[in-house]
Design an enzyme around this catalytic site. Structure first.
Site, PDB file in Angstrom:
ATOM      1  N   TRP A 131     -33.809 -36.134 -10.363  1.00 48.58           N
ATOM      2  CA  TRP A 131     -33.419 -36.376 -11.751  1.00 48.58           C
ATOM      3  C   TRP A 131     -32.352 -37.477 -11.794  1.00 48.58           C
ATOM      4  CZ3 TRP A 131     -29.101 -33.390 -14.438  1.00 48.58           C
ATOM      5  CH2 TRP A 131     -29.047 -33.726 -15.801  1.00 48.58           C
ATOM      6  N   ASP A 212     -30.478 -26.485  -8.256  1.00 43.90           N
ATOM      7  CA  ASP A 212     -30.461 -26.752  -9.690  1.00 43.90           C
ATOM      8  C   ASP A 212     -31.635 -25.988 -10.307  1.00 43.90           C
ATOM      9  OD1 ASP A 212     -30.316 -27.729 -12.234  1.00 43.90           O
ATOM     10  OD2 ASP A 212     -30.267 -29.849 -11.682  1.00 43.90           O
ATOM     11  N   LYS A 247     -33.680 -25.261 -21.747  1.00 45.60           N
ATOM     12  CA  LYS A 247     -35.131 -25.250 -21.946  1.00 45.60           C
ATOM     13  C   LYS A 247     -35.655 -23.856 -22.223  1.00 45.60           C
ATOM     14  CE  LYS A 247     -34.545 -29.448 -20.166  1.00 45.60           C
ATOM     15  NZ  LYS A 247     -33.303 -30.000 -19.639  1.00 45.60           N
TER      16      LYS A 247
END
Ligand code: LMR
Length: 398
Positions: A131, A212, A247
């Site tokens: 990311w 993560d 999310k």
């Protein structure tokens, strides 16, 4: 004063949405930023979030500060959500500490600061690719970044042997940044056997996994997505997890996250937590309550939790269904590339594998926005735009 500053370029992910907002193309489609959209192209407030929020606001009698580490219901709920049954075992021995953070980014950054306190300038291994914000987040804390190969753009699969060989050369005490599931940006996830081998390597070579966990429940399921985290928690004495509720609870703008430290003794765990609190104090003092409070209500009530899991399953089902429709559509519409790999990846993202010129053609000619790396957000595709998206991608890919 500010005249001395150079204007910085826009953020490669967030900046693109600003450009998208100004685009006048009537067919435009935003498949860039990682935000879930429903079939009508909306990012709705989950019903369960509205409901829990009402209860919370009804019962709230004060806006005084909460505990510095965060809302207790949120903290216990999150450690159980992430670690499953292992959470209770570790809690009995005071070997797990959870601290609320402003989003998953807050968790990655503050946890990196704590790691850097243990070993200033220590090495952290990140996947190639990863990311776009990982490097700035962990690098700003002072850690030294090294990379391990992860995704083979030719075969569209994980470079697992190469990854293991590289990490096999890491020094004792190095940190390995991993994606628990729904790898961002590739969607290519480790399978359970690969997690097992990686856990063995980390244990044998004394590497600290820093995981993560931004998409729990968006891949194969809440429990399935946690396999790697829980394997590491079971096998290793030490672990760091950065979890996000952006999310899976749709709480993006509320900035809800948690960092979880597992230490080999209760004293070490308490020390890690104390440093996390001190880092937070000298930065933002404590994480905001609102979103975390909502999550706390949901996770601590069996009915609310069941309703949340149903809504989450709907989002996951839509993404996985859209993956199938996308690769089937692309394979029917053109013959130069086999896009079936999209169906064996998980979460919101996949690389289409097209080049920058093709990405820019999609953007400039057809108003379809994906990242320059060719990362596409599958969750931005809906009934109303799938035909257009398939047609145009097939056109530029052919
Ligand atoms: C993304 O990767 O698009 C999301 O995680 C949003 C962000 O902050 O970059």
């Amino acid at each position: 004063m500010f005249n001395h500053l150079d204007l910085l370029p826009a953020d490669p992910i967030l900046g693109l949405s600003q450009v998208f907002a100004k685009d006048k193309c009537s067919d435009k489609v935003n498949l860039s930023v990682g935000v879930y959209q429903d079939d009508r192209g909306n990012t709705p407030v989950l019903d369960i979030v509205r409901h829990a929020q009402e209860i919370m606001l009804d019962e709230q009698t004060s806006k005084a500060y909460i505990a510095q580490a965060g809302d207790p219901g949120f903290l216990s709920g999150m450690s159980e959500l992430v670690l499953g049954p292992i959470a209770a075992k570790l809690t009995v021995n005071n070997r797990v500490a959870t601290v609320q953070t402003p989003g998953g980014c807050g968790a990655v950054r503050i946890a990196s600061e704590v790691i850097n306190k243990c070993k200033p300038g220590g090495k952290i291994w990140i996947s190639t690719p990863t990311w776009a914000n990982h490097q700035p987040l962990v690098g700003s804390a002072g850690l030294t970044i090294a990379e391990y190969p992860y995704y083979d753009r030719n075969t569209k699969t994980i470079f697992f042997d190469e990854m293991m060989a590289t990490l096999g050369q890491a020094s004792r005490g190095d940190v390995v940044l991993l994606h628990a599931c729904c790898h961002n940006p590739t969607g290519a996830d480790l399978n359970t056997a690969q997690w097992d081998s990686l856990a063995e390597l980390c244990k044998a070579n004394d590497l600290l996994p820093f995981i993560d966990f931004a998409y729990q429940g968006f891949g194969q399921g809440l429990q399935e997505d946690a396999y790697g985290v829980r394997k590491m928690a079971e096998e290793l004495d030490e672990l760091v997890v950065a979890a996000s509720c952006s999310k899976n609870f749709g709480l993006y703008r509320e900035r809800v996250g948690a960092m979880i430290f597992i230490g080999n003794t209760s004293n070490a765990t308490a020390a890690a937590k104390s440093h996390a609190l001190s880092e937070a104090r000298r930065s933002y003092t404590m994480a905001p309550y609102h979103g975390a409070g909502i999550v706390g209500y949901i996770l601590n009530d069996a009915k609310l939790r069941a309703d949340w899991e149903t809504e989450l399953a709907d989002m996951r089902g839509r993404i996985n269904g859209m993956r199938k429709r996308l690769f089937n559509g692309l394979n029917q519409a053109q013959s130069s590339t086999d896009f079936s790999f999209i169906g064996s990846q998980w979460g919101m993202f996949s690389f289409l594998g097209i080049n920058v010129e093709q990405v820019l053609e999609l953007r400039n000619k057809y108003g379809i926005y994906i990242l320059e790396s060719s990362r596409i957000n599958v969750a931005g595709i809906s009934d109303s735009n799938i035909d257009y998206v398939v047609e145009k991608i097939a056109q530029v890919a052919n």
